[in-house]
Write a protein that holds these residues in place. Structure first.
Motif, PDB file in Angstrom:
ATOM      1  N   PRO A  15       0.815  -1.220   0.000  1.00 12.46           N
ATOM      2  CA  PRO A  15       0.000   0.000   0.000  1.00 12.46           C
ATOM      3  C   PRO A  15       0.847   1.267   0.000  1.00 12.46           C
ATOM      4  O   PRO A  15       0.496   2.252  -0.651  1.00 12.46           O
ATOM      5  N   ARG A  31       2.142   1.996  -3.504  1.00 13.23           N
ATOM      6  CA  ARG A  31       1.084   2.592  -4.337  1.00 13.23           C
ATOM      7  C   ARG A  31       0.892   4.061  -3.983  1.00 13.23           C
ATOM      8  O   ARG A  31       0.730   4.913  -4.853  1.00 13.23           O
ATOM      9  N   THR A  86      -4.553   7.295   9.101  1.00 13.34           N
ATOM     10  CA  THR A  86      -4.700   7.390   7.642  1.00 13.34           C
ATOM     11  C   THR A  86      -6.167   7.350   7.206  1.00 13.34           C
ATOM     12  O   THR A  86      -6.467   7.528   6.038  1.00 13.34           O
ATOM     13  N   ARG A  87      -7.068   7.093   8.160  1.00 12.94           N
ATOM     14  CA  ARG A  87      -8.498   7.170   7.846  1.00 12.94           C
ATOM     15  C   ARG A  87      -9.122   8.475   8.304  1.00 12.94           C
ATOM     16  O   ARG A  87     -10.337   8.652   8.242  1.00 12.94           O
ATOM     17  N   GLU A  93      -6.681   7.225   0.199  1.00 12.55           N
ATOM     18  CA  GLU A  93      -7.891   6.438   0.043  1.00 12.55           C
ATOM     19  C   GLU A  93      -8.027   5.918  -1.388  1.00 12.55           C
ATOM     20  O   GLU A  93      -8.328   4.752  -1.607  1.00 12.55           O
ATOM     21  N   GLU A  94      -7.734   6.799  -2.338  1.00 11.06           N
ATOM     22  CA  GLU A  94      -7.822   6.408  -3.754  1.00 11.06           C
ATOM     23  C   GLU A  94      -6.980   5.190  -4.073  1.00 11.06           C
ATOM     24  O   GLU A  94      -7.405   4.306  -4.808  1.00 11.06           O
ATOM     25  N   ASP A 115      -5.863   3.076  -1.892  1.00 13.54           N
ATOM     26  CA  ASP A 115      -5.950   2.130  -0.781  1.00 13.54           C
ATOM     27  C   ASP A 115      -4.587   2.005  -0.104  1.00 13.54           C
ATOM     28  O   ASP A 115      -4.117   0.924   0.196  1.00 13.54           O
ATOM     29  N   GLN A 168      -3.858   3.307   2.823  1.00 10.62           N
ATOM     30  CA  GLN A 168      -3.966   3.630   4.252  1.00 10.62           C
ATOM     31  C   GLN A 168      -3.327   2.578   5.123  1.00 10.62           C
ATOM     32  O   GLN A 168      -3.188   2.761   6.313  1.00 10.62           O
TER      33      GLN A 168
END
Ligand code: 2AM
Ligand code: CA
Ligand code: CA
Ligand code: CA
Length: 283
Positions: A183, A186, A246-247, A274-275, A277, A279
């Motif tokens: 993650p 990304r 991260t949320r 979020e886009e 993923d 987090q």
């Protein structure tokens, strides 16, 4: 017998003096750090200087405040059950000192001068004092809850950047957390073309101090622990910035995945995470 009056000012004075003394000693050990041990993997390093620094800090703090609880990276058991127990006890305590004796051990070992000592004091789970000291530059970052954040006595203010395109971000890679790597890769790939640039310099505490000082616009990292972030979070909040997980949930000592910014770009950073993923896993 009256109880002695301990003000937050004396908490801060002890935190500052302790960080300064540990920092001086650590600096004297650059290049001669003794035995290099690996914790779980070849990427997770610990030296005799990490342990010596923590022992020194622990001794000073418990001498001043013998009733307080001490939570330091190098004295938390590696065994999972014992570790949970230590965290649970710390969560119950009225006063807890949360300490990273060297944040940026890999840098320390390689002689890359970007590491710090992070000392925070939490009262009933809320950080009330935060000190991050960079011995290489002799920079001392200090925050007290409700009283602002200072670098060497000068008031700090987060940066003014409003857009990702004008932002300098930073992140890091706690390396033995293999599950956090995809993650975060990304996320990195998504951020690079959108921001001015990214720095990954190896000390979460110092990165957070730099956000407070306006030298970085924001920071995110997954897989951290309270000793990496407690002092830095208060520095940022007291300098006018924002710290969440991260949320987007408010920062607590239990947060492992951190987003810390000047506030203006906070939503944009959360959106990118979020886009993609990025987090990280839920805890
Ligand atoms: P340390 O130097 O105190 O270990 C770098 O990305 C940040 O991650 C540093 O703050 C570093 O702190 C921390 N870090 C390094 N290895 C880690 C690990 N195995 N687990 C969690 N955090 C780690
Ligand atoms: Ca470590
Ligand atoms: Ca650390
Ligand atoms: Ca450490």
């Amino acid at each position: 017998k009256p109880t002695p009056i301990v003000t937050s000012k004396s908490f801060t004075a002890v935190a500052i003096n302790t960080a300064a003394r540990a920092g001086e000693w650590i600096k004297s050990k650059l290049g001669s750090y003794g035995q290099l041990n690996l914790k779980a993997s070849g990427q997770d390093l610990v030296t005799e200087v990490d342990k010596g620094s923590e022992a020194m800090i622990r001794k000073l703090i418990t001498t001043y405040f013998p009733t307080h609880t001490f939570l330091g990276e190098e004295s938390v058991p590696l065994d999972t059950a014992a570790r949970q127990q230590t965290f649970a006890e710390a969560a119950e305590a009225e006063y807890v000192w949360v300490v990273d004796p060297i944040d940026g051990t890999t840098n320390f070992v390689h002689g890359f001068p970007f590491f710090s000592i992070s000392i925070a004091l939490a009262h009933k789970g809320e950080v009330i004092v935060g000190v991050v000291y960079d011995p290489s530059r002799d920079e001392l970052f200090v925050a007290e809850k409700g009283k602002g954040a200072y670098v060497h006595g000068k008031r700090m203010q987060v940066g003014p950047e409003k857009q990702l395109s004008e932002s300098l971000l930073s992140t890091g890679f706690p390396v033995d957390h293999v599950h956090t790597l995809p993650p975060n890769m990304r996320a990195l790939q998504a951020f690079v073309p959108q921001v001015r640039n990214i720095r990954t310099s190896g000390s979460a505490a110092l990165h957070m101090a730099y956000v407070a000082a306006g030298r970085l616009s924001g920071f995110w990292e997954v897989g951290l622990n309270a000793w990496d972030t407690a002092a830095g979070a208060l520095l940022i909040q007291e300098a006018g910035g924002k710290v969440t997980d991260t949320r987007g949930e408010p920062y607590t000592l239990a947060c492992r995945h951190i987003v810390a910014t000047n506030g203006h770009i906070h939503g944009q950073v959360l959106d990118v995470l979020e886009e993609v993923d990025g987090q990280g896993p839920a805890s």
